[in-house]
Design a protein around this motif. Sequence first.
Motif, PDB file in Angstrom:
ATOM      1  N   LYS A 126      11.243  -6.054 -34.598  1.00  0.00           N
ATOM      2  CA  LYS A 126      10.052  -5.432 -34.034  1.00  0.00           C
ATOM      3  C   LYS A 126      10.400  -4.315 -33.056  1.00  0.00           C
ATOM      4  O   LYS A 126       9.516  -3.566 -32.626  1.00  0.00           O
ATOM      5  N   GLU A 127      11.669  -4.202 -32.691  1.00  0.00           N
ATOM      6  CA  GLU A 127      12.106  -3.149 -31.782  1.00  0.00           C
ATOM      7  C   GLU A 127      13.237  -2.339 -32.403  1.00  0.00           C
ATOM      8  O   GLU A 127      13.961  -2.826 -33.273  1.00  0.00           O
ATOM      9  N   ARG A 128      13.358  -1.124 -31.955  1.00  0.00           N
ATOM     10  CA  ARG A 128      14.430  -0.246 -32.405  1.00  0.00           C
ATOM     11  C   ARG A 128      15.213   0.238 -31.193  1.00  0.00           C
ATOM     12  O   ARG A 128      14.687   0.295 -30.080  1.00  0.00           O
ATOM     13  N   LEU A 129      16.452   0.628 -31.420  1.00  0.00           N
ATOM     14  CA  LEU A 129      17.293   1.170 -30.356  1.00  0.00           C
ATOM     15  C   LEU A 129      17.084   2.672 -30.299  1.00  0.00           C
ATOM     16  O   LEU A 129      17.197   3.361 -31.314  1.00  0.00           O
ATOM     17  N   HIS A 130      16.747   3.178 -29.125  1.00  0.00           N
ATOM     18  CA  HIS A 130      16.416   4.591 -28.970  1.00  0.00           C
ATOM     19  C   HIS A 130      17.386   5.271 -28.005  1.00  0.00           C
ATOM     20  O   HIS A 130      17.579   4.813 -26.880  1.00  0.00           O
ATOM     21  N   PHE A 131      18.000   6.372 -28.465  1.00  0.00           N
ATOM     22  CA  PHE A 131      18.889   7.176 -27.636  1.00  0.00           C
ATOM     23  C   PHE A 131      18.250   8.551 -27.413  1.00  0.00           C
ATOM     24  O   PHE A 131      17.784   9.185 -28.364  1.00  0.00           O
ATOM     25  N   LEU A 132      18.245   9.003 -26.176  1.00  0.00           N
ATOM     26  CA  LEU A 132      17.896  10.395 -25.869  1.00  0.00           C
ATOM     27  C   LEU A 132      19.196  11.105 -25.536  1.00  0.00           C
ATOM     28  O   LEU A 132      19.921  10.703 -24.621  1.00  0.00           O
ATOM     29  N   CYS A 133      19.494  12.154 -26.302  1.00  0.00           N
ATOM     30  CA  CYS A 133      20.802  12.818 -26.176  1.00  0.00           C
ATOM     31  C   CYS A 133      20.649  14.328 -26.005  1.00  0.00           C
ATOM     32  O   CYS A 133      19.679  14.932 -26.479  1.00  0.00           O
ATOM     33  N   GLY A 134      21.620  14.929 -25.352  1.00  0.00           N
ATOM     34  CA  GLY A 134      21.719  16.377 -25.278  1.00  0.00           C
ATOM     35  C   GLY A 134      22.788  16.829 -26.257  1.00  0.00           C
ATOM     36  O   GLY A 134      23.885  16.258 -26.284  1.00  0.00           O
TER      37      GLY A 134
END
Length: 227
Positions: A126-134
Amino acid sequence: MWKRALSAGCLCALRPQLTLARRHASSTSSVSSAVDSILLRSLKEHYLEVSKMSPPPKVNPPSPFSVVKGALDNDGPVLRRSYGDEEITISVMRLASIIPGGGDDEDDDGINQLFLHVDISKPGRKERLHFLCGLYPDAMGIHSISMRPTLKNSSSQFVRVPSTYQGPAFQDLEEKMRDALHGFMEERGLNESLFLFLQAWLYVKDHRNLMRWFKTVGTFINEHKAV
């Protein structure tokens, strides 16, 4: 007899005002038409100028990533790949789209600093792994990592704001853990090798959006003018 004369006098008194009103309306319409024509001419000139711009050389995404169908027409994921039982999607935007004036350095061509939203999901979760990257031409850095709800409509995940705790700031993690997370990303092909394709893709998307903008604004003005 008196009533007829009074009525005639009233009409005579009103007639000059009606004439002036008609002249004013005609004058206003003429000015509006002239302004519309100038704007339409300018829009057409800019449309033709932009249409002559040469696109960047075609760049294919690094294998095994593939382009998401219809990505140019929405703000959802651009690239997708599978890694074992994981589904990985990447959305991209320019720094200037997040921070007004960001990436305005002439040496940067405006799109040498990109932000990636990387989502890693697994079946049944029900959840996903989220990365915010430059992302830069020679490096990719992680800004944050969080768990977010898995969405059926992936095109909306780009703008959804999480409402639960998102974990510590990446720079606050221990160096060993930061290195392990970079290795986790590298193992999945999430690195600077994506830059050339995503930079070229954003150029094409911006060009298409600008062409569409000139066309739709011109169509609206022209329809308004014809009413």
